[in-house]
Design an enzyme around this catalytic site. Structure first.
Site, mmCIF file in Angstrom:
data_model
loop_
_atom_site.group_PDB
_atom_site.id
_atom_site.type_symbol
_atom_site.label_atom_id
_atom_site.label_comp_id
_atom_site.label_asym_id
_atom_site.label_seq_id
_atom_site.Cartn_x
_atom_site.Cartn_y
_atom_site.Cartn_z
ATOM 1 C CE1 TYR A 1 -1.185 3.876 12.505
ATOM 2 C CE2 TYR A 1 -0.738 3.262 10.232
ATOM 3 C CZ TYR A 1 -0.551 3.066 11.587
ATOM 4 O OH TYR A 1 0.270 2.064 12.016
ATOM 5 C CE1 TYR B 1 4.052 0.474 13.014
ATOM 6 C CE2 TYR B 1 5.740 0.931 11.369
ATOM 7 C CZ TYR B 1 4.440 0.607 11.693
ATOM 8 O OH TYR B 1 3.512 0.411 10.689
ATOM 9 C CG ASP C 1 12.686 -2.880 10.643
ATOM 10 O OD1 ASP C 1 12.892 -2.413 9.506
ATOM 11 O OD2 ASP C 1 11.567 -2.853 11.198
ATOM 12 C CE LYS D 1 8.551 3.570 6.125
ATOM 13 N NZ LYS D 1 8.586 2.932 7.436
HETATM 14 C C1 LIG Z 1 7.631 1.830 8.012
HETATM 15 C C2 LIG Z 1 8.371 0.766 8.753
HETATM 16 C C3 LIG Z 1 8.000 -0.588 8.649
HETATM 17 C C4 LIG Z 1 6.784 -1.031 7.887
HETATM 18 O O1 LIG Z 1 6.898 -0.813 6.514
HETATM 19 P P1 LIG Z 1 5.573 -0.756 5.619
HETATM 20 O O2 LIG Z 1 6.098 -0.683 4.220
HETATM 21 O O3 LIG Z 1 4.838 0.480 6.032
HETATM 22 O O4 LIG Z 1 4.804 -1.995 5.883
HETATM 23 C C5 LIG Z 1 8.786 -1.518 9.288
HETATM 24 N N1 LIG Z 1 9.850 -1.162 10.008
HETATM 25 C C6 LIG Z 1 10.239 0.126 10.140
HETATM 26 C C7 LIG Z 1 11.461 0.460 10.933
HETATM 27 C C8 LIG Z 1 9.499 1.143 9.534
HETATM 28 O O5 LIG Z 1 9.850 2.424 9.707
#
Ligand SMILES: *Cc1c(COP(=O)(O)O)cnc(C)c1O
Length: 433
Positions: A22, A150, A242, A271
């Protein structure tokens, strides 16, 4: 053999060889060499400290350089650092799945490991699409996703994400989901009607429960998501939560799904999973999803895997992170951060350049309303720059300012962030009137 030049600064060497995420490299930027992290603090090579107010891109939950996690990783590295995960298994992967499954919001029975949030989403989409293929259902081809969402940066996860400047170059190569607005009081009836009419054409519905983070820290309410999920489930649509960001205490509960009564069929985690120390993704599925792949017909296999699937070090880091997260003082700290955020929100009420203050668990967000909204908005960069001078790392999304600290952040550190932001806002308000 090449020896590296010691006369050049790390920043100069970085310029020579690194392509950052980015980052527009046309503008000469000077990334800050970070040499150490401890708790909520990061130190640069000149000895200046920064409060990591956004948990190093939302991953860190227990602080940097945590000795408990570090020791567990070290011990595991001496024992077994990695092994292929087909035909082999190992203690950290199995124990992590055993400990994780009962904590998840829903009745999940199997864990599929991958490397990050995007891959966790890729796996989820592949599971859902192939579920219907394996079932012989040719009709359910559509994928439902939320506007403003996202889900990651790989092609599948980009496809189910809101189209934006980030995905513009790839538009022709993305598959097209059906986008609906996040549910709320205004549109829930319409969304339910839509699902009644078209539900049988839909394979799956992917959503970030309660918090669309990258989409501007947009928060929406559990009862409406519950109503939407109930309508989706009634139509047999597979629901994919997600929780890559919302998992592991971020929203105040262990998972955002803990606020819901309707549960997903597939859940994505990453994460905070490893405490933010290592890369690991989890896609957990219900027994019903898993069983659709059991067959003597080899074509019904889930053909997906990564070189580092179920990496033992990452699984070990996750187990250590869970120990810390489930300790009473960590859960109490999460609640205390929320209380402090609420007090700060009250103060923000005094400034009319501040809009839409919202809080979910350990996240507080608001808009600074001076110019136009959106990512490319100078105010965000200005806040980052000024905050750095004050020893705080903040990274607004355009004019959306948010704080998302590691749970170990101290009251004093939180106050420093609040005080900096309030002073900044006071200045802007003064300049405007
Ligand atoms: C950060 C994020 C992703 C992507 O995860 P990466 O480890 O950066 O590939 C997917 N979904 C959500 C909700 C996110 O915040």
């Amino acid at each position: 053999m090449q020896t590296r030049s010691t006369s050049k600064s790390l920043t100069d060497r970085d310029h020579q060889v690194i392509w950052h995420p980015y980052t527009q490299h046309k503008h000469k930027l000077s990334p800050i060499p970070v040499v150490q992290g401890k708790g909520s603090l990061l130190w640069d090579d000149k000895g200046k400290s920064y409060i990591d107010a956004i948990s190093s891109w939302w991953v860190n939950i227990h602080g940097h350089g945590h000795p408990y996690i570090a020791e567990k990783i070290y011990e595991q590295a001496l024992r077994l650092e990695h092994v292929i995960f087909t035909g082999f298994t190992h203690e950290p992967a199995v124990t992590l799945a055993e400990r994780l499954l009962p904590l998840l919001p829903g009745s999940f029975s199997k864990v599929f490991y991958s490397d990050n949030g995007s891959t966790a989403v890729e796996v989820a989409i592949k599971m859902a699409v192939q579920y219907w293929k394996n079932d012989g259902n040719a009709r359910r081809r559509k994928i439902l996703a939320l506007r403003n969402s996202y889900h990651g940066d790989t092609f599948g996860s980009m496809s189910v994400s809101e189209r934006s400047i980030f995905t513009a170059a790839f538009r022709d190569y993305l598959f097209e989901p059906v986008f609906i607005d996040a549910p709320g009081g205004q549109n829930i009836g319409e969304l339910q009607a839509f699902l009644r009419e078209q539900g049988e054409d839909i394979a799956c519905f992917i959503y970030e429960p309660l918090l669309q983070a990258a989409g501007g820290m947009h928060m929406y309410e559990a009862p409406y998501l519950d109503m939407l999920l109930a309508a989706a489930k009634q139509q047999g649509i597979l629901c994919i939560a997600d929780e890559v960001l919302t998992g592991f205490g971020r929203t105040g509960e262990l998972f955002a799904g803990s606020y819901l009564t309707q549960q997903a069929d597939i859940i994505c985690l990453s994460k905070g999973l490893t405490g933010g120390t290592m890369a690991l993704g989890v896609t957990a599925a219900t027994e019903q999803v898993f069983e659709a792949f059991l067959s003597d017909d080899r074509r019904k296999t889930l053909f997906h895997g990564h070189s580092f699937t179920a990496n033992p070090l990452a699984c070990t880091a996750s187990l250590a992170s869970l120990d810390l997260l489930l300790a009473p003082d960590c859960l109490r700290r999460i609640r205390e951060i929320n209380t402090r955020h609420s007090a700060f929100a009250k103060k923000l009420g005094a400034y009319d350049v501040i809009r839409n203050v919202r809080i979910l668990g350990t996240v507080i967000a608001f808009e600074v309303n001076l110019g136009e909204d959106g990512y490319i908005n100078a105010i965000g960069a200005e806040i980052t720059r000024e905050a750095m001078e004050h020893g705080i790392y903040l990274r607004p999304l355009g004019n959306t300012v948010y704080i998302m600290p590691p749970y170990c952040i101290t009251d004093e550190e939180l106050e420093r962030i609040y005080d900096f932001l309030e002073a900044f806002i006071k200045d802007k308000q003064k300049a405007r009137s």
